[in-house]
Design a protein around this motif. Structure first.
Motif, PDB file in Angstrom:
ATOM      1  N   ALA A 101      36.949 -34.466  13.619  1.00  0.00           N
ATOM      2  CA  ALA A 101      35.896 -34.515  12.608  1.00  0.00           C
ATOM      3  C   ALA A 101      34.612 -33.874  13.124  1.00  0.00           C
ATOM      4  O   ALA A 101      33.881 -33.214  12.354  1.00  0.00           O
ATOM      5  CB  ALA A 101      35.633 -35.960  12.201  1.00  0.00           C
ATOM      6  N   ALA A 115      29.822 -37.320  12.963  1.00  0.00           N
ATOM      7  CA  ALA A 115      31.119 -37.828  13.392  1.00  0.00           C
ATOM      8  C   ALA A 115      30.989 -38.863  14.501  1.00  0.00           C
ATOM      9  O   ALA A 115      31.893 -39.676  14.703  1.00  0.00           O
ATOM     10  CB  ALA A 115      32.015 -36.677  13.852  1.00  0.00           C
ATOM     11  N   THR A 168      29.859 -31.283   6.653  1.00  0.00           N
ATOM     12  CA  THR A 168      28.970 -32.137   7.439  1.00  0.00           C
ATOM     13  C   THR A 168      27.520 -31.899   7.057  1.00  0.00           C
ATOM     14  O   THR A 168      26.754 -32.839   6.828  1.00  0.00           O
ATOM     15  CB  THR A 168      29.162 -31.885   8.942  1.00  0.00           C
ATOM     16  N   PHE A 179      37.962 -32.289   7.921  1.00  0.00           N
ATOM     17  CA  PHE A 179      37.709 -33.383   8.865  1.00  0.00           C
ATOM     18  C   PHE A 179      38.976 -33.962   9.484  1.00  0.00           C
ATOM     19  O   PHE A 179      38.908 -34.660  10.490  1.00  0.00           O
ATOM     20  CB  PHE A 179      36.966 -34.528   8.171  1.00  0.00           C
ATOM     21  N   GLU A 207      34.138 -30.060  12.591  1.00  0.00           N
ATOM     22  CA  GLU A 207      34.091 -29.504  11.237  1.00  0.00           C
ATOM     23  C   GLU A 207      33.018 -28.434  11.049  1.00  0.00           C
ATOM     24  O   GLU A 207      33.292 -27.382  10.443  1.00  0.00           O
ATOM     25  CB  GLU A 207      33.909 -30.624  10.209  1.00  0.00           C
TER      26      GLU A 207
END
Length: 463
Positions: free
Chosen positions: A129, A114, A200, A155, A132
């Motif tokens: 984000a 991010a 992620t 996100f 996450e």
């Protein structure tokens, strides 16, 4: 006595129809194959036009060269020496009225870090984000969900509007909320199936093992080269200006009604390939006894229209040093993407002017496409002027529209298509449905779908 080769009717002379004809010519050497194409030339979404300076694509521009279907077919046809790859420039995102580089380490707009999103997202959206991986995540292996809904939930919606939707909009003409994760990003679904604890981490695993070398390729001379090679290699009779109006059972085979300049005729066929967009395929299937259920399932697949404005502009215009511009869905401009073609493809950068493509059209947003060609061209030129900071001098322009040609590939699409194929195989033997609404959008997917369908038809005939 040797059984005579079958009569084959291919309804639609786009990529899928031409590939099916080619594969059937390999598997059934004695077949008499007729390709029925409504327009004046075969190719469908592979549409190469001629500017005075050389060829220019009005439809599909490139294919993913890491998938085997397109590369394998091109090699079979002896076209490998015509392959061209893009340069090193990446795209920009138009968001908040400014151009920002596409963040590094993303996969179809999903971030693996991010921290790279600062230029595209506001600080609070970056922070969301970044959290996450900390949010509990349960993923049933084999599941399929809305890609956009999942990304928004994990996100935040800004990642969808400013990264995922712009990345996918040019290919699918649909927002990611209507697209299935497993069909659109199969590698991500596989990583989740294997236990990745977050989106992620799943994205990080995929980006970490990306192969080196070019991702995309096209053909020097344009996709016209592939269309012509397929026509020659298939040996098919390609009847342009021939609109299929009905498919009827005729004994053990079919009669295909065709309308053209010479009036209406009927083409007899033992095997039929339907290779036209969903709205054209639906009435053909509905009228065939036994195909009603398959047609009903097919009717649930929504389609979008699109348009491309191709421009050659004087080189006095200072194009950004980018391959193009992807547009965030909350950006107040009428176009969805812009490709700086002669920046992106070095082999096209020897023209007198810059080559540019401007794309319009999203699902459920047809207002812009209701404009005439001149109005669309004005929008494209105005958008290019805004991006570049000065008015371009237009040397040549062309507009090409694609009516209901892009299917929304939603969650569990594979199961839907499997059900349609099962119904057709059981109740309408000798008929196959292919194209972008089956295995998905894109040149490799269409090639794979068409070859598989042709092989099934050949196997049926030989049994």
């Amino acid at each position: 006595m040797t059984r005579p080769g079958p009569r084959v009717a291919v309804v639609g002379g786009g990529l899928s129809g031409l590939v099916a004809a080619y594969q059937l010519s390999l598997d059934l050497p004695g077949a008499h194959i007729t390709v029925l194409e409504e327009s004046a030339a075969p190719g469908g979404a592979l549409a190469t036009t001629d500017f005075p300076s050389g060829p220019m694509e009005l439809g599909a521009e490139a294919f993913i060269c890491r998938r085997p279907e397109a590369a394998g077919l091109i090699d079979e046809l002896g076209l490998t020496d015509r392959l061209e790859h893009p340069g090193t420039l990446g795209p920009a995102i138009l968001t908040g009225g400014r151009l920002e580089p596409m963040p590094t380490g993303t996969l179809m707009g999903l971030p693996s870090d991010a921290g790279t999103l600062a230029g595209v997202l506001d600080p609070e959206d970056v922070a969301r984000a970044a959290r996450e991986p900390e949010i509990p995540f349960e993923w049933p292996p084999g599941a399929d969900v809305s890609l956009g809904d999942l990304v928004a939930e994990r996100f935040g919606p800004a990642v969808v509007r400013r990264l995922v939707d712009p990345m996918l909009g040019g290919v699918y003409a649909a927002r990611s909320a209507g697209l299935g994760l497993r069909q659109v990003v199969p590698g991500l679904a596989e990583a989740l199936d294997k236990g990745a604890p977050s989106l992620t981490e799943a994205t990080r695993r995929l980006t970490a093992r990306r192969a080196t070398g070019p991702v995309f390729a096209t053909l020097n001379g344009g996709y016209r080269v592939l269309v012509e090679a397929l026509g020659r290699a298939s040996g098919a009779e390609i009847a342009t200006g021939s609109r299929c109006t009905a498919i009827r059972r005729d004994g053990p085979g079919y009669a295909v009604d065709v309308t053209g300049a010479g009036g209406t005729r009927s083409v007899g066929a033992d095997l039929v390939v339907v290779a036209v967009p969903v709205p054209r395929a639906l009435p053909l299937l509905t009228a065939i006894g036994g195909a009603e259920a398959a047609a009903g399932s097919l009717s649930g697949i929504r389609t979008a229209s699109s348009a491309v404005v191709a421009l050659e502009v004087d080189r006095a215009l200072d194009l950004p040093q980018r391959s193009g511009v992807l547009v965030a869905t909350d950006e107040p401009v009428p176009y969805k993407a812009m490709t700086f073609t002669s920046r992106k493809w070095p082999h096209l950068d020897d023209r007198p002017g810059h080559l540019v493509r401007v794309s319009f059209g999203r699902l459920d947003d047809d207002e812009v496409l209701d404009s005439g060609d001149e109005a669309l061209t004005r929008m494209a030129v105005a958008g290019l002027a805004d991006v570049c900071g000065s008015d371009p001098i237009v040397m040549h322009s062309r507009v090409r529209r694609w009516q209901d040609s892009l299917a929304e590939i939603g969650p569990d699409h594979d199961a839907t298509i499997a059900g349609i194929r099962g119904e057709l195989a059981q109740r309408v033997p000798g008929l196959e449905l292919v194209g972008g609404a089956t295995e998905g959008v894109g040149v490799p997917a269409c090639i794979g779908s068409a070859r598989a369908a042709a092989r099934r038809l050949a196997a049926q005939w030989q049994d």
